[in-house]
Design a protein around this motif. Structure first.
Motif, PDB file in Angstrom:
ATOM      1  N   ASP B 122       0.705  -1.130   0.127  1.00  0.00           N
ATOM      2  CA  ASP B 122       0.078   0.128   0.277  1.00  0.00           C
ATOM      3  C   ASP B 122       0.761   1.408   0.084  1.00  0.00           C
ATOM      4  O   ASP B 122       0.697   2.079  -0.614  1.00  0.00           O
ATOM      5  N   HIS B 123       1.889   1.260   0.924  1.00  0.00           N
ATOM      6  CA  HIS B 123       2.639   2.632   0.986  1.00  0.00           C
ATOM      7  C   HIS B 123       3.616   2.788  -0.204  1.00  0.00           C
ATOM      8  O   HIS B 123       3.901   3.855  -0.580  1.00  0.00           O
ATOM      9  N   ALA B 124       3.880   1.570  -0.772  1.00  0.00           N
ATOM     10  CA  ALA B 124       4.800   1.994  -2.224  1.00  0.00           C
ATOM     11  C   ALA B 124       3.751   2.652  -3.130  1.00  0.00           C
ATOM     12  O   ALA B 124       4.440   3.645  -3.794  1.00  0.00           O
ATOM     13  N   TYR B 125       2.681   2.305  -3.215  1.00  0.00           N
ATOM     14  CA  TYR B 125       1.742   2.802  -4.393  1.00  0.00           C
ATOM     15  C   TYR B 125       1.509   4.347  -3.667  1.00  0.00           C
ATOM     16  O   TYR B 125       1.844   5.300  -4.505  1.00  0.00           O
ATOM     17  N   ALA B 126       1.222   4.605  -2.466  1.00  0.00           N
ATOM     18  CA  ALA B 126       0.704   5.666  -2.118  1.00  0.00           C
ATOM     19  C   ALA B 126       1.733   6.822  -2.158  1.00  0.00           C
ATOM     20  O   ALA B 126       1.600   8.063  -2.655  1.00  0.00           O
ATOM     21  N   LEU B 127       3.022   6.460  -1.534  1.00  0.00           N
ATOM     22  CA  LEU B 127       4.293   7.417  -1.857  1.00  0.00           C
ATOM     23  C   LEU B 127       4.560   7.756  -3.129  1.00  0.00           C
ATOM     24  O   LEU B 127       4.793   8.856  -3.906  1.00  0.00           O
ATOM     25  N   SER B 128       4.824   6.676  -4.173  1.00  0.00           N
ATOM     26  CA  SER B 128       5.087   6.858  -5.298  1.00  0.00           C
ATOM     27  C   SER B 128       4.397   7.676  -6.254  1.00  0.00           C
ATOM     28  O   SER B 128       4.978   8.361  -7.142  1.00  0.00           O
ATOM     29  N   ILE B 129       3.033   7.530  -6.378  1.00  0.00           N
ATOM     30  CA  ILE B 129       2.197   8.052  -7.022  1.00  0.00           C
ATOM     31  C   ILE B 129       2.110   9.734  -6.955  1.00  0.00           C
ATOM     32  O   ILE B 129       2.185  10.553  -7.759  1.00  0.00           O
ATOM     33  N   VAL B 130       2.463   9.886  -5.534  1.00  0.00           N
ATOM     34  CA  VAL B 130       2.401  11.645  -5.203  1.00  0.00           C
ATOM     35  C   VAL B 130       3.919  12.085  -5.773  1.00  0.00           C
ATOM     36  O   VAL B 130       3.742  13.134  -6.217  1.00  0.00           O
TER      37      VAL B 130
END
Lengths: 113, 249
Positions: B122-130
């Protein structure tokens, strides 16, 4: 409670393969293709439906009591929801819920509940 | 290193820079990885998984909520097919992550995209997309570098936490109420997302449905109730939008 070894291994490998392909889907195979809107809408509701549906019976009819409603565990579930919701944090909700669980179970035993 | 190498044109310096940027951004999330990993190990051991099985699941699947879903259903004696279907459904949100990341990283090398898929937590996606939306023109290798940096500490930490959990799991005293710790984790995972009327409706329909359908064999009621919940949420969202559009007209 005993789960067969064959079932455990089938679950591990099956879930590993399924999860990989779900994650690989668009970055690996489908490229920049867009998902249909109805699917995007449905997917946004996955976390708030599957997880509550999975645990609702375990909250009202916990396994340790043989399916009898048990006020301590039900209260812990409600308190955990409140912590996580108010603090907007899964981790703080989880830690708060665990503390409640340990405290209430042990005080409950003292009072013979 | 205070100056961004985005302009200097040194490709390997840029990848290193984005990797460490991602690494730093991911650090706070590791505080959550440890307790969830410990819990996964304890619950797996409690359900009769030996250490090899617990670690195989932790490493090969690398998705805590769906692994715990699978364990919960296995202990309810559900058939493997239903276990897989329900646990995979918990991971469907990752198809959404994959679709959202694709425009940024799908031109990268295949092995890196396969690795990124394996590591899609989850946090790989959440941080990367930002990060990608802040710097859409960064080269794809730099974008993938950021992503790998985010999970570089979290994933090994997850393995270790699961291992410790699986090793101590069998020795945990009953007074800790660990039979219920999995439920506490599930509640805390979804509770923060229940915001707005459509999500509340979706949750209530799913919960009511699952209690009413608990008699259906093989725990199939969970998937049916969740589908009803998703439909109810989507319908409610549509009705609210139409009403808003109507009041503006």
């Amino acid at each position: 409670m005993s789960v067969s070894n064959v079932d455990i291994w089938l679950t591990i490998f099956g879930l590993a393969v399924a999860t990989f392909f779900i994650r690989f889907s668009f970055i690996g195979i489908l490229g920049g293709r867009r998902m249909p809107d109805w699917l995007l809408t449905a997917l946004r509701y996955v976390p708030v439906t599957i997880l509550p549906a999975l645990i609702a019976p375990a909250i009202l009819w916990p396994e340790v009591t043989g399916g009898q409603f048990e006020p301590i565990r039900a209260s812990v579930a409600v308190l955990t929801f409140a912590f996580a919701w108010v603090l907007k944090s899964p981790m703080l909700g989880f830690l708060g819920g665990l503390v409640c669980l340990i405290l209430l179970i042990n005080t409950g035993q003292v009072f013979g509940l | 290193m205070t100056q961004s190498p985005h302009q200097t044109g040194d490709a390997s310096a840029l990848i290193r820079w984005t990797f460490w940027n991602g690494f730093r951004a991911g650090l706070p999330f590791n505080a959550a990885v440890v307790p969830f990993g410990l819990l996964f190990g304890v619950v797996a051991a409690d359900a009769g998984f030996d250490i090899l099985q617990a670690m195989a699941m932790s490493i090969l699947v690398l998705a805590g909520a769906s692994s715990l879903t699978a364990i919960e259903l296995l202990t309810q004696q559900a058939p493997v097919f239903i276990v897989l279907l329900t646990a995979a459904a918990v991971n469907l949100r990752m198809a959404m992550y994959s679709a959202s990341l694709a425009p940024h990283i799908s031109s990268g090398p295949l092995w890196q995209r396969a690795l990124a898929a394996y590591l899609m937590v989850d946090h790989a996606y959440a941080l990367s997309i930002v990060e990608y939306e802040a710097r859409p023109d960064a080269p794809v290798r730099a974008k993938l570098g950021y992503y790998m940096g985010v999970v570089a500490a979290s994933v090994p930490l997850w393995y270790v936490a699961c291992l410790i959990g699986a090793m101590v799991g069998a020795q945990m005293p009953a007074s800790l109420g660990l039979d219920f710790a999995g439920v506490v984790m599930f509640v805390s995972l979804f509770a923060p997302s229940v915001r707005g009327l459509p999500k509340v409706v979706a949750m209530l329909v799913a919960v009511t449905g699952s209690l009413l359908l608990a008699w259906i064999p093989y725990s199939l009621g969970v998937l049916i109730a969740a589908s009803f919940g998703m439909i109810a949420g989507a319908l409610c969202e549509g009705a609210l939008k139409r009403r808003q559009a109507g009041s503006q007209a």
